[in-house]
Design a protein around this motif. Structure first.
Motif, PDB file in Angstrom:
ATOM      1  N   HIS A 151       0.840  -1.204   0.000  1.00 21.08           N
ATOM      2  CA  HIS A 151       0.000   0.000   0.000  1.00 21.08           C
ATOM      3  C   HIS A 151       0.875   1.255   0.000  1.00 21.08           C
ATOM      4  O   HIS A 151       1.970   1.239   0.568  1.00 21.08           O
ATOM      5  N   ILE A 152       0.372   2.336  -0.596  1.00 23.08           N
ATOM      6  CA  ILE A 152       1.095   3.607  -0.505  1.00 23.08           C
ATOM      7  C   ILE A 152       0.791   4.243   0.855  1.00 23.08           C
ATOM      8  O   ILE A 152      -0.184   3.878   1.521  1.00 23.08           O
ATOM      9  N   MET A 153       1.634   5.218   1.257  1.00 26.03           N
ATOM     10  CA  MET A 153       1.405   5.866   2.560  1.00 26.03           C
ATOM     11  C   MET A 153       0.155   6.734   2.530  1.00 26.03           C
ATOM     12  O   MET A 153      -0.682   6.667   3.413  1.00 26.03           O
ATOM     13  N   TYR A 154       0.061   7.560   1.494  1.00 18.99           N
ATOM     14  CA  TYR A 154      -0.981   8.581   1.541  1.00 18.99           C
ATOM     15  C   TYR A 154      -1.254   9.104   0.145  1.00 18.99           C
ATOM     16  O   TYR A 154      -0.334   9.211  -0.670  1.00 18.99           O
ATOM     17  N   ASP A 155      -2.498   9.431  -0.106  1.00 19.74           N
ATOM     18  CA  ASP A 155      -2.876  10.162  -1.312  1.00 19.74           C
ATOM     19  C   ASP A 155      -4.094  10.987  -0.946  1.00 19.74           C
ATOM     20  O   ASP A 155      -5.173  10.425  -0.713  1.00 19.74           O
ATOM     21  N   PRO A 156      -3.939  12.310  -0.880  1.00 17.82           N
ATOM     22  CA  PRO A 156      -5.075  13.132  -0.442  1.00 17.82           C
ATOM     23  C   PRO A 156      -6.300  13.001  -1.346  1.00 17.82           C
ATOM     24  O   PRO A 156      -7.416  13.335  -0.929  1.00 17.82           O
ATOM     25  N   LYS A 157      -6.102  12.492  -2.559  1.00 17.55           N
ATOM     26  CA  LYS A 157      -7.256  12.344  -3.472  1.00 17.55           C
ATOM     27  C   LYS A 157      -8.101  11.113  -3.126  1.00 17.55           C
ATOM     28  O   LYS A 157      -9.244  11.006  -3.552  1.00 17.55           O
ATOM     29  N   ILE A 158      -7.532  10.174  -2.383  1.00 18.76           N
ATOM     30  CA  ILE A 158      -8.307   8.974  -2.005  1.00 18.76           C
ATOM     31  C   ILE A 158      -8.915   9.195  -0.622  1.00 18.76           C
ATOM     32  O   ILE A 158      -8.209   9.213   0.390  1.00 18.76           O
ATOM     33  N   ALA A 159     -10.232   9.381  -0.590  1.00 23.57           N
ATOM     34  CA  ALA A 159     -10.896   9.700   0.686  1.00 23.57           C
ATOM     35  C   ALA A 159     -11.104   8.436   1.516  1.00 23.57           C
ATOM     36  O   ALA A 159     -11.377   7.364   0.964  1.00 23.57           O
ATOM     37  N   PRO A 160     -10.999   8.555   2.829  1.00 26.74           N
ATOM     38  CA  PRO A 160     -11.320   7.396   3.680  1.00 26.74           C
ATOM     39  C   PRO A 160     -12.790   7.020   3.525  1.00 26.74           C
ATOM     40  O   PRO A 160     -13.635   7.891   3.309  1.00 26.74           O
ATOM     41  N   ARG A 161     -13.090   5.739   3.632  1.00 27.36           N
ATOM     42  CA  ARG A 161     -14.482   5.287   3.496  1.00 27.36           C
ATOM     43  C   ARG A 161     -15.188   5.359   4.847  1.00 27.36           C
ATOM     44  O   ARG A 161     -14.572   5.127   5.882  1.00 27.36           O
ATOM     45  N   GLN A 162     -16.452   5.661   4.818  1.00 25.55           N
ATOM     46  CA  GLN A 162     -17.224   5.772   6.061  1.00 25.55           C
ATOM     47  C   GLN A 162     -17.659   4.403   6.570  1.00 25.55           C
ATOM     48  O   GLN A 162     -17.638   4.115   7.744  1.00 25.55           O
ATOM     49  N   LYS A 163     -18.110   3.581   5.624  1.00 31.38           N
ATOM     50  CA  LYS A 163     -18.672   2.288   6.000  1.00 31.38           C
ATOM     51  C   LYS A 163     -18.147   1.240   5.033  1.00 31.38           C
ATOM     52  O   LYS A 163     -18.056   1.496   3.829  1.00 31.38           O
ATOM     53  N   MET A 164     -17.752   0.091   5.549  1.00 30.52           N
ATOM     54  CA  MET A 164     -17.188  -0.933   4.671  1.00 30.52           C
ATOM     55  C   MET A 164     -17.702  -2.311   5.045  1.00 30.52           C
ATOM     56  O   MET A 164     -17.954  -2.586   6.217  1.00 30.52           O
ATOM     57  N   THR A 165     -17.797  -3.166   4.035  1.00 28.59           N
ATOM     58  CA  THR A 165     -18.032  -4.576   4.341  1.00 28.59           C
ATOM     59  C   THR A 165     -16.678  -5.179   4.711  1.00 28.59           C
ATOM     60  O   THR A 165     -15.631  -4.546   4.544  1.00 28.59           O
ATOM     61  N   HIS A 166     -16.704  -6.424   5.164  1.00 31.90           N
ATOM     62  CA  HIS A 166     -15.485  -7.130   5.531  1.00 31.90           C
ATOM     63  C   HIS A 166     -14.501  -7.202   4.352  1.00 31.90           C
ATOM     64  O   HIS A 166     -13.318  -6.921   4.494  1.00 31.90           O
ATOM     65  N   ASP A 167     -15.013  -7.521   3.149  1.00 34.76           N
ATOM     66  CA  ASP A 167     -14.119  -7.645   1.995  1.00 34.76           C
ATOM     67  C   ASP A 167     -13.547  -6.293   1.575  1.00 34.76           C
ATOM     68  O   ASP A 167     -12.375  -6.188   1.219  1.00 34.76           O
ATOM     69  N   GLU A 168     -14.390  -5.265   1.622  1.00 36.82           N
ATOM     70  CA  GLU A 168     -13.905  -3.926   1.266  1.00 36.82           C
ATOM     71  C   GLU A 168     -12.828  -3.457   2.230  1.00 36.82           C
ATOM     72  O   GLU A 168     -11.854  -2.821   1.837  1.00 36.82           O
ATOM     73  N   TYR A 169     -13.006  -3.784   3.506  1.00 35.46           N
ATOM     74  CA  TYR A 169     -12.040  -3.377   4.531  1.00 35.46           C
ATOM     75  C   TYR A 169     -10.636  -3.869   4.179  1.00 35.46           C
ATOM     76  O   TYR A 169      -9.645  -3.172   4.346  1.00 35.46           O
ATOM     77  N   ARG A 170     -10.566  -5.091   3.667  1.00 36.61           N
ATOM     78  CA  ARG A 170      -9.268  -5.678   3.318  1.00 36.61           C
ATOM     79  C   ARG A 170      -8.643  -5.026   2.083  1.00 36.61           C
ATOM     80  O   ARG A 170      -7.481  -5.264   1.783  1.00 36.61           O
ATOM     81  N   GLN A 171      -9.453  -4.251   1.336  1.00 37.94           N
ATOM     82  CA  GLN A 171      -8.905  -3.646   0.120  1.00 37.94           C
ATOM     83  C   GLN A 171      -8.506  -2.190   0.321  1.00 37.94           C
ATOM     84  O   GLN A 171      -8.525  -1.390  -0.599  1.00 37.94           O
ATOM     85  N   ASN A 172      -8.119  -1.864   1.498  1.00 38.43           N
ATOM     86  CA  ASN A 172      -7.673  -0.520   1.829  1.00 38.43           C
ATOM     87  C   ASN A 172      -6.462  -0.141   0.975  1.00 38.43           C
ATOM     88  O   ASN A 172      -5.636  -0.961   0.642  1.00 38.43           O
ATOM     89  N   GLU A 173      -6.396   1.167   0.595  1.00 37.67           N
ATOM     90  CA  GLU A 173      -5.344   1.562  -0.345  1.00 37.67           C
ATOM     91  C   GLU A 173      -4.203   2.369   0.256  1.00 37.67           C
ATOM     92  O   GLU A 173      -3.082   2.292  -0.201  1.00 37.67           O
TER      93      GLU A 173
END
Ligand code: ADP
Ligand code: NI
Length: 221
Positions: A151-173
């Protein structure tokens, strides 16, 4: 809590060796040192409680990552191996069931879609594990995990998600988004009052870090 017997102490030592053999070469932040911190913290949190079985707390703390989906390729196989190991060491069936109810339901990701009600022992182990995800060590672990998973450290263009399913949680960027998607939420999710208190300081460490990180990021823009 119910004191540990000599026999249980012996079993704990064997469990500890088993866990060391499984996690000593982990490079994702779930290494043996993490386990040692969680065991110590769980023991400390357990002191505040008159009820419960300390043996169940400590064995669960030892084993909580050995069957984790992030660590093992085949979870059922890992669970069967742990179960046979405990049976071979004459752990009571009721304790084995109590330990499994904890280690298969305590993770943050498991609780995203459904909230599992843990036993008192489980609440203590969950708090101890969560405390190790925040504060200075938590910051270190998050970047270590992010690096190990590309994963990259940070990209201000990628907003944090408010709500995630279990599978989405694992796909953090990005690692920084993980702070918003999980780490900053943990203080409010603590079960025991001692952990709630410790979490406040550690969360302030995260907040200061994020502020500094972003200030430096924006400095030369
Ligand atoms: P759980 O086992 O409770 O589901 P996680 O797998 O989310 O917990 O977290 C275990 C450790 O790995 C924590 O220190 C956490 O910060 C780190 N971690 C997990 N997912 C990520 C991620 N996407 N980015 C950075 N760190 C992560
Ligand atoms: Ni853990």
């Amino acid at each position: 809590m119910e004191k540990i017997t000599e026999k249980e102490q012996e079993i704990l030592k064997t469990v500890d060796k088993f866990v060391y053999s499984k996690l000593s070469d982990d490079k994702t932040g779930h290494d043996y040192a993490h386990i040692q911190r969680v065991v110590k913290m769980a023991q400390r949190l357990a002191q505040d409680s008159a009820q419960g079985r300390l043996f169940v707390v400590l064995v669960s703390a030892e084993l909580h990552d050995v069957i984790d989906e992030k660590i093992v390729a085949d979870q059922t196989k890992a669970e069967n191996e742990v179960r046979s190991f405990l049976e071979a060491h004459q752990v009571f069936q009721a304790d084995i069931d109590a330990i499994f109810a904890i280690i298969t339901h305590m993770s943050f990701s498991k609780n995203l879609e459904h909230h599992y009600q843990l036993t008192l022992e489980g609440q203590i182990v969950q708090d101890a594990d969560r405390l190790d995800a925040i504060g200075a060590i938590g910051i270190g672990r998050a970047f270590y995990y992010g690096g190990a998973h590309g994963h990259i450290m940070y990209d201000p263009k990628i907003a944090p998600r408010q709500k995630m399913t279990h599978d989405e949680y694992r796909q953090n960027e990005t690692v920084i988004n993980h702070f918003y998607e999980k780490l900053l939420k943990l203080a409010d999710l603590m079960n025991t009052s001692a952990a709630k208190q410790a979490a406040q300081h550690r969360t302030a460490v995260l907040e200061d870090f994020l502020q500094e990180f972003k200030a430096e990021w924006n400095q030369n823009k």
